[in-house]
Enzyme design. Structure first.
Site, PDB file in Angstrom:
ATOM      1  N   LYS A  19       0.826  -1.222   0.000  1.00 43.97           N
ATOM      2  CA  LYS A  19       0.000   0.000   0.000  1.00 43.97           C
ATOM      3  C   LYS A  19       0.855   1.265   0.000  1.00 43.97           C
ATOM      4  O   LYS A  19       0.539   2.237  -0.682  1.00 43.97           O
ATOM      5  CB  LYS A  19      -0.903  -0.052   1.241  1.00 43.97           C
ATOM      6  CG  LYS A  19      -2.001   0.951   1.289  1.00 43.97           C
ATOM      7  CD  LYS A  19      -3.113   0.508   2.223  1.00 43.97           C
ATOM      8  CE  LYS A  19      -2.619   0.225   3.636  1.00 43.97           C
ATOM      9  NZ  LYS A  19      -2.693   1.391   4.523  1.00 43.97           N
ATOM     10  N   ARG A  93     -11.396   2.816   9.043  1.00 48.59           N
ATOM     11  CA  ARG A  93     -11.170   1.399   9.360  1.00 48.59           C
ATOM     12  C   ARG A  93     -12.431   0.706   9.866  1.00 48.59           C
ATOM     13  O   ARG A  93     -12.430  -0.490  10.081  1.00 48.59           O
ATOM     14  CB  ARG A  93     -10.070   1.273  10.410  1.00 48.59           C
ATOM     15  CG  ARG A  93      -8.712   1.587   9.819  1.00 48.59           C
ATOM     16  CD  ARG A  93      -7.582   1.171  10.688  1.00 48.59           C
ATOM     17  NE  ARG A  93      -6.310   1.443  10.016  1.00 48.59           N
ATOM     18  CZ  ARG A  93      -5.128   1.302  10.594  1.00 48.59           C
ATOM     19  NH1 ARG A  93      -5.064   0.903  11.822  1.00 48.59           N
ATOM     20  NH2 ARG A  93      -4.029   1.563   9.927  1.00 48.59           N
ATOM     21  N   ARG A 127      11.657 -11.242   6.629  1.00 55.41           N
ATOM     22  CA  ARG A 127      12.471 -10.081   7.041  1.00 55.41           C
ATOM     23  C   ARG A 127      13.234 -10.375   8.330  1.00 55.41           C
ATOM     24  O   ARG A 127      12.645 -10.806   9.318  1.00 55.41           O
ATOM     25  CB  ARG A 127      11.564  -8.859   7.272  1.00 55.41           C
ATOM     26  CG  ARG A 127      10.985  -8.294   6.006  1.00 55.41           C
ATOM     27  CD  ARG A 127      10.470  -6.899   6.170  1.00 55.41           C
ATOM     28  NE  ARG A 127       9.469  -6.734   7.215  1.00 55.41           N
ATOM     29  CZ  ARG A 127       8.585  -5.749   7.234  1.00 55.41           C
ATOM     30  NH1 ARG A 127       8.579  -4.860   6.270  1.00 55.41           N
ATOM     31  NH2 ARG A 127       7.712  -5.643   8.206  1.00 55.41           N
ATOM     32  N   ARG A 160      11.973  -9.313  14.134  1.00 63.30           N
ATOM     33  CA  ARG A 160      11.183  -8.428  15.011  1.00 63.30           C
ATOM     34  C   ARG A 160       9.869  -9.123  15.360  1.00 63.30           C
ATOM     35  O   ARG A 160       9.349  -9.912  14.571  1.00 63.30           O
ATOM     36  CB  ARG A 160      10.866  -7.116  14.277  1.00 63.30           C
ATOM     37  CG  ARG A 160      12.096  -6.354  13.842  1.00 63.30           C
ATOM     38  CD  ARG A 160      11.695  -5.069  13.132  1.00 63.30           C
ATOM     39  NE  ARG A 160      11.493  -4.024  14.111  1.00 63.30           N
ATOM     40  CZ  ARG A 160      12.330  -2.995  14.292  1.00 63.30           C
ATOM     41  NH1 ARG A 160      13.398  -2.882  13.542  1.00 63.30           N
ATOM     42  NH2 ARG A 160      12.100  -2.085  15.199  1.00 63.30           N
ATOM     43  N   ARG A 171      -2.283 -10.294  12.864  1.00 59.14           N
ATOM     44  CA  ARG A 171      -2.561  -8.963  12.295  1.00 59.14           C
ATOM     45  C   ARG A 171      -3.438  -9.058  11.051  1.00 59.14           C
ATOM     46  O   ARG A 171      -4.333  -8.247  10.834  1.00 59.14           O
ATOM     47  CB  ARG A 171      -1.235  -8.266  11.935  1.00 59.14           C
ATOM     48  CG  ARG A 171      -0.566  -7.602  13.128  1.00 59.14           C
ATOM     49  CD  ARG A 171       0.873  -7.235  12.822  1.00 59.14           C
ATOM     50  NE  ARG A 171       1.002  -6.136  11.902  1.00 59.14           N
ATOM     51  CZ  ARG A 171       2.064  -5.928  11.132  1.00 59.14           C
ATOM     52  NH1 ARG A 171       3.076  -6.765  11.164  1.00 59.14           N
ATOM     53  NH2 ARG A 171       2.125  -4.890  10.329  1.00 59.14           N
TER      54      ARG A 171
END
Length: 223
Positions: A19, A93, A127, A160, A171
């Site tokens: 995005k 949202r 990542r 992380r 999420r």
């Protein structure tokens, strides 16, 4: 492209859907102002505005910022750029936020990036970070020379908390539950345009073509 009429759009997509990249390309190609709800929130918290302090207390207590507070915050920011074309990112949202936005402005288009969760999971969980320097590696397309270790210092890399498979899955599920009603709201109004794919560079030309058509129609109506 020079806009003769004000054009207002919302961009939606789960975390890791590309995005940010698509938003940057839209603002560069079409001259829309990119308005990020996260940036506005941070700026108000840092400036200790009345709404900023209210939000900080919610966040500190682990609570969601109430819809009406979030709506007031974003709408007051939009009010300051009354005669501008914009691309809104991160808001609305919830249906109640969408409703508040609708009462104040006409949203011309809602661009929804539909990237398979499996692709996003792979993207985000690949990542690894060297925390002291902030260097980020991606196992798939930017791997460290020695697996698990920083190229420069040789120190170990960590994943992380945000990028662990469990957190990413949580999420994405939360995003889906929260935003499906918002997508339905805009679908029923006939302004939702969904772009599906697994690579941002392949999705972008379709978004670009759509906006060129949409904006030329908007400008024709003005002419």
């Amino acid at each position: 492209m020079v806009l003769q009429k004000i054009f207002r759009a919302v961009i939606m997509g789960p975390p890791g859907s590309g995005k940010g990249t698509v938003s940057a390309r839209i603002t560069k190609s079409f001259g829309l102002k990119h308005i990020s709800s996260g940036d506005i929130l941070r700026a108000n918290v840092n400036a200790k505005t009345e709404l900023g302090l209210l939000m900080k207390s919610c966040i500190d207590q682990g609570q969601l910022v109430p819809d009406d507070v979030m709506s007031r915050l974003i709408l007051s920011d939009l009010g300051a750029m009354d005669q501008s074309s914009w691309l809104l990112d991160g808001f609305p949202r919830t249906v109640s936020q969408a409703d508040a936005l609708d009462k104040a402005y006409t949203v011309d288009s809602v661009i929804n990036l539909n990237v398979p969760f499996q692709t996003i999971k792979q993207r985000l969980t690949s990542r690894w970070t060297h925390l002291p320097s902030g260097r980020v590696y991606n196992i798939d397309f930017n791997p460290p020379k020695v697996p698990g270790f920083d190229d420069v210092t040789g120190e170990p890399l960590v994943q992380r908390d945000d990028d662990t498979p469990e957190t990413v899955t949580r999420r994405l599920k939360a995003y889906e539950t929260q935003t499906e009603p918002v997508l339905e709201y805009y679908r029923s109004k006939g302004v939702l345009e969904t772009f599906s794919g697994t690579e941002t560079n392949k999705i972008w030309p379709h978004v670009e073509t759509f906006l060129h058509k949409k904006l030329s129609l908007v400008n024709q109506r003005v002419a």
